[in-house]
Each structure stands twice: as C-alpha cells, then as structure tokens.
Design an enzyme around this catalytic site. Sequence first.
Site, PDB file in Angstrom:
ATOM      1  N   ASP A  34      71.628  74.869 -18.205  1.00  0.00           N
ATOM      2  CA  ASP A  34      72.691  75.959 -19.089  1.00  0.00           C
ATOM      3  C   ASP A  34      73.091  75.559 -19.978  1.00  0.00           C
ATOM      4  OD1 ASP A  34      73.920  75.531 -16.736  1.00  0.00           O
ATOM      5  OD2 ASP A  34      75.872  77.395 -17.958  1.00  0.00           O
ATOM      6  N   GLU A  57      67.999  63.407 -12.631  1.00  0.00           N
ATOM      7  CA  GLU A  57      69.300  62.834 -13.908  1.00  0.00           C
ATOM      8  C   GLU A  57      69.713  61.758 -12.946  1.00  0.00           C
ATOM      9  OE1 GLU A  57      70.401  67.402 -14.286  1.00  0.00           O
ATOM     10  OE2 GLU A  57      70.454  65.695 -12.700  1.00  0.00           O
ATOM     11  N   HIS A 120      81.531  77.741 -14.209  1.00  0.00           N
ATOM     12  CA  HIS A 120      80.565  76.488 -13.461  1.00  0.00           C
ATOM     13  C   HIS A 120      80.593  75.359 -13.551  1.00  0.00           C
ATOM     14  CE1 HIS A 120      77.622  78.060 -15.958  1.00  0.00           C
ATOM     15  NE2 HIS A 120      77.085  77.397 -15.809  1.00  0.00           N
ATOM     16  N   HIS A 121      79.667  74.847 -12.791  1.00  0.00           N
ATOM     17  CA  HIS A 121      79.903  72.938 -13.020  1.00  0.00           C
ATOM     18  C   HIS A 121      80.816  72.098 -13.407  1.00  0.00           C
ATOM     19  CE1 HIS A 121      75.583  73.962 -12.792  1.00  0.00           C
ATOM     20  NE2 HIS A 121      75.407  73.645 -13.698  1.00  0.00           N
ATOM     21  N   GLY A 414      71.954  46.242  -9.990  1.00  0.00           N
ATOM     22  CA  GLY A 414      71.073  45.757  -8.850  1.00  0.00           C
ATOM     23  C   GLY A 414      70.845  47.361  -7.690  1.00  0.00           C
ATOM     24  N   ASP A 441      59.236  49.036  -0.441  1.00  0.00           N
ATOM     25  CA  ASP A 441      59.277  50.537  -0.140  1.00  0.00           C
ATOM     26  C   ASP A 441      60.424  51.177   0.158  1.00  0.00           C
ATOM     27  OD1 ASP A 441      59.781  48.920   1.894  1.00  0.00           O
ATOM     28  OD2 ASP A 441      58.488  49.795   3.643  1.00  0.00           O
ATOM     29  N   ASN A 468      57.001  47.011   4.165  1.00  0.00           N
ATOM     30  CA  ASN A 468      57.491  46.148   5.056  1.00  0.00           C
ATOM     31  C   ASN A 468      57.885  46.579   5.777  1.00  0.00           C
ATOM     32  OD1 ASN A 468      59.066  45.381   3.357  1.00  0.00           O
ATOM     33  ND2 ASN A 468      59.013  43.564   2.854  1.00  0.00           N
ATOM     34  N   GLY A 470      60.580  48.529   5.519  1.00  0.00           N
ATOM     35  CA  GLY A 470      62.074  48.624   5.518  1.00  0.00           C
ATOM     36  C   GLY A 470      63.050  47.413   4.454  1.00  0.00           C
ATOM     37  N   GLU A 474      67.683  43.149   2.379  1.00  0.00           N
ATOM     38  CA  GLU A 474      68.707  42.596   3.631  1.00  0.00           C
ATOM     39  C   GLU A 474      68.938  42.474   4.761  1.00  0.00           C
ATOM     40  OE1 GLU A 474      70.314  47.283   3.439  1.00  0.00           O
ATOM     41  OE2 GLU A 474      70.900  46.952   1.787  1.00  0.00           O
TER      42      GLU A 474
END
Length: 568
Positions: A34, A57, A120-121, A414, A441, A468, A470, A474
């Site tokens: 708004d 966003e 608001h916001h 990253g 993925d 694969n 996950g 990591e």
Amino acid sequence: MPSKTTRSTMTIGDFLLRRLREVGTPHLFGVAGDFNLEFLVQMEEDNEFTWVGNCNELNAAYAADGYARISGLSTLVVTNGVGALSAINGVAGAYSEYVPIVTVCGSLPLKALDRNLLMHHTSADTDYDAVLKAYTPFTVAQTRLTPQNAVAEIDRLILTAWQRKRPVYMELPSDIAYLDVEVPAEPLDLVMPPSDTERLSTCTDEIVTRLTRARSPAILVDIAADRYGVADELQELAGKLQVPIAAINTVKGVIDETCPYFLGLYVGAGSAPEVRKAVEDSDCLLAIGVRRVDTTSGGFSDALPTERIDARGDAVDIGPDNYQAVYLKELLRRVADSVSSREQPASPRTYSAVPASEVAVPSGPLEQNAYWDLVQGFVREGDVIIAEDGTSEAGGWGLHLPPGCTFVTQAVWGSIGYTVGSVLGTMLAAPDRRHLLLVGDGSFQLTAQEVSTMLRHDLKPIIFLINNGGYTIERTICGKDGKFNDIANWSYADLPKVLHPGTNARTFVVKTAAELQAALAVPHDGMIFIEAIMDKYDVPPAALASGHKMAEVDYGPRGPQHRPGIQL
C-alpha cells in the site's frame, strides 16, 4: 557568464521514473504494497516500464541483482517495513558482491512523521528511521525523499549506485509522489568523475615502470574487473607485455578463457600449480580489486606478493604510496596505451569441447563426473551460466567456457537460493542469450516459486537441478549423515506444470548419463527443466576440498570435523 539550467515542473514520482528510464532500467522488480501503490500507478501510466512482479521481496532483490550484473544497474521497489526487511538479505548480498541496485521503498506518509502517528508495517512506535538504519550497513547511500530534497537526492543516489557499484536505499513517502517540484531538463549522465590529473599520471608511470622492469609480472583479477568493465584493457595489456592473467572465482568468465594469457582460477593452495606459481612468484603482481575472503582465497591459503599493485575502483596502493581519485578504467586505459608490445601477441586458443551429443556416456546411475562432462559439451558461446552456491558452483568453476560467456555466482555472500531469482533478472536483461541455471535441490527449495514468474513472462531458461537428497555441500563440511542436511523430496520436474498450468516447458527426470544426453538434445523452444537424480555422497572434488577447508576455518582444531565419519 554560465548558462542557466533549463527547468520544468513535474511530480516527484514522475521525476524518479524519468531518471530510472534515462539510466536504462526499464524493468522494475518488487512486490506491490500500500505504501508504493501510488508510485506503481505512476509507473503504469508512464507506459515505458515492465513491472516484473515477484513472488516475494527476497526473490525480487535476487532478480534485481542478476539484472544489474548484466545491464549495469537495476531497480527494486518494496513497501515499508515488511517488504523492505524481506528484501534486505538480497540487497546485502548485492553490497557484498558490488552490484548496483536502486532500492525504492514506498514509505510512511510524511504526515505520519509530522504528527507522530503509529502506523502499520512498523514496530508500532515512532522510530521512523528504523528501516533506513537497517539498510545503512548494506548500502552506500540512503535518503528519505521530501519535496525539498527529492530532485537532488534522486540524482545523488542513482549516480552513487552506478559509480560505487553498490546498492542504495531511497524512501519515497506515500503522500509526496504526486507533489510537483521543479526539475532539470537535462538527462542524468552515468559517468565516472575524471581522475586527478597528477595522481593519474604519476600512478600510470609507476605501474608502467614496474610492469616493464619485472621479470615475472602477472595480473590477478577480482570483482572490480567485471563491475568496472576493464576486461578489454587487461587483455590488451597482457597481450602487449605477454603477461599471464589469473582470476579469483568471483569473476570466472570475465577474462576470455580462450585468451592465450589466461591461466585459470587462483584459489590459493587449491589452484593448479602453474597458476599458483605465476601469481605467488610474481615480482610485479597487478591485483585488480582483490579481496582476501575465505571462500575466494582457498581458506586463506593464498600467498600474494607483499609488493603487489592493488588497484581498486577509485584508488591504488603501490608499496607505501596511495593514489586517491584514480579511477580504474581510465587508469588501465592509460597504462595499456603507454606500454610497448614486447613481441607479436600470441593467437587466441581455439575453444574445443566434445559436444554433449558426442560424449561417450557410461552406463549405470548418473554420477557427477559424467554430469559435468555433458554440461561442458552443452555450453556454447555467449551463454549466461548462473551457478548456485555449493555443488553446482564447484562443478561450474571446472567448466572451460567458450568466448562471450557470462558466469554469475555469489561466491562471497553465498545465500542459497540466490540463483533462482538471479536467473530471472539475467534473462530480462539479456533476452537474446541462453541462460543456464545450475542449482541443487536444497537451494532450489528456498526460492522455487520464482519459476512461476519466469513462465508468466514467457522466459526460457535451461534449468539443471541436482536432486541428491539435501545439502551435499554441507555434508562435506559437517554432518555427512546429519538429519539437518536432509530435505523433503519434491517432484521437481513437475513444478513448472503446477506453477503455470498449460506451460510448454519441457521437463525431464534423468537417472543415467544417457537419459541426460537425450534431454540435452531437445529443441529449446521453451523452458527446459532437467531434474538429475544423483547419490547424496557423490560430490565434485573441488567441492570436497572446499568443504574440508571451510570446516577447518570455521571450527578450529577441536571442531567436530575431526571425528570419524562426520564429513564426506
């Protein structure tokens, strides 16, 4: 007597749109809210902009980042508080990676500030500067527009973003967009200021002297080489002096990889021996914008000569001497023009790669080696390749690129999921080029909904998704079998049909190299979405080495990475 600037009257919102049009950002990324709706009405009435309309966003900020990397500048439109703070991670990434984005935040009406109204916001208090302060560490200029400052501040922020190659943040209060102000008639010129004459001349002479006297000069490039558009000057200089060039992983593809003087990527101890020797043993290393970050220096295993030349966008360090107000493109143009050719420059190397259709594929389940062999054979001149942080990025760094390619990655910030938004931006900035998205993925799940925006705008990326199970990258760092590195399994190849019913996207689930090879042979008449099923423990060697090095830097000698079976 100097002539006066011709001036006319227009609304603040229309003047902002005029400036954005003049600097070449016809696509506006963002989400309606708004506090920015009145500006978006002006945008539609202007009829010279395309409102991209993102799913959120954060994705909009990623898309604006990708767009600016191709076009040189972009615009992001958000609403106060909820929208601006949702986008801030993407803007922070652009700050880290030197990407110029003009963030326009439709903000609280000035009357709310004047009367201390709770709106608001917001946090339901009167700290009206809270969001602006949140953006301050991640932008090079910030402002709240008013009728008194709007004209000067709009010009200042847009020019600052372009000159400094970083984001800016501009609040447009919702009740001033339709107010008339006096504006200049002249267009806004995106130009760098001229260098200081004496500093430029002295710095040029010193660089030329050092390069020509050196026994083993070399050039090492980082982000500044791309953002300030100096690849041509560097390649010309290398050709004249027969100087080898290496690149930090942030700027793969910026130096033509068929250039006879290009050696490859420099990542400290992870570099090829010839690259490491050329850089670390150089008696005159010309370093272009080099920043020593763990992910770009091989976990701080680099060893750059202490007596190097450090050239940045607007300043240069040479030994004890610092040269301010010396701008990179002007400097390198002067240096290239000032040196004499040592001998006939070498001829460009011929790009050669076995086409994907001719690659000899192994039988059995699809593995990383065969996957990247086929991707290598699929890449062609002029492609834009967007590589996600992790396995896809590591595999992408190993590709040998033909001329004219652009390689987009977020090697420093990253933020996983970045590439799905970014490819939307790169496609809108360069619609006549092929865009190849390399993504895993886990990263894809963060921003997958932006595929719907691509399809809504009839864009045709080629998406390579590694399924694969996950966060394999990591698993190389910590948690080989940790449940925290597992994710839900989606039917990824079905998503285009879910997100845009009736789409003509060609989708594939491939489990063997032969199936991937067949998928790569289909016509590119719409989006191509390839879901490649691979083992969660299969990882490119570069990703494995990078993960182990990251664990050492992150956790130290008593970290969990030293336990048996904790890492891939």
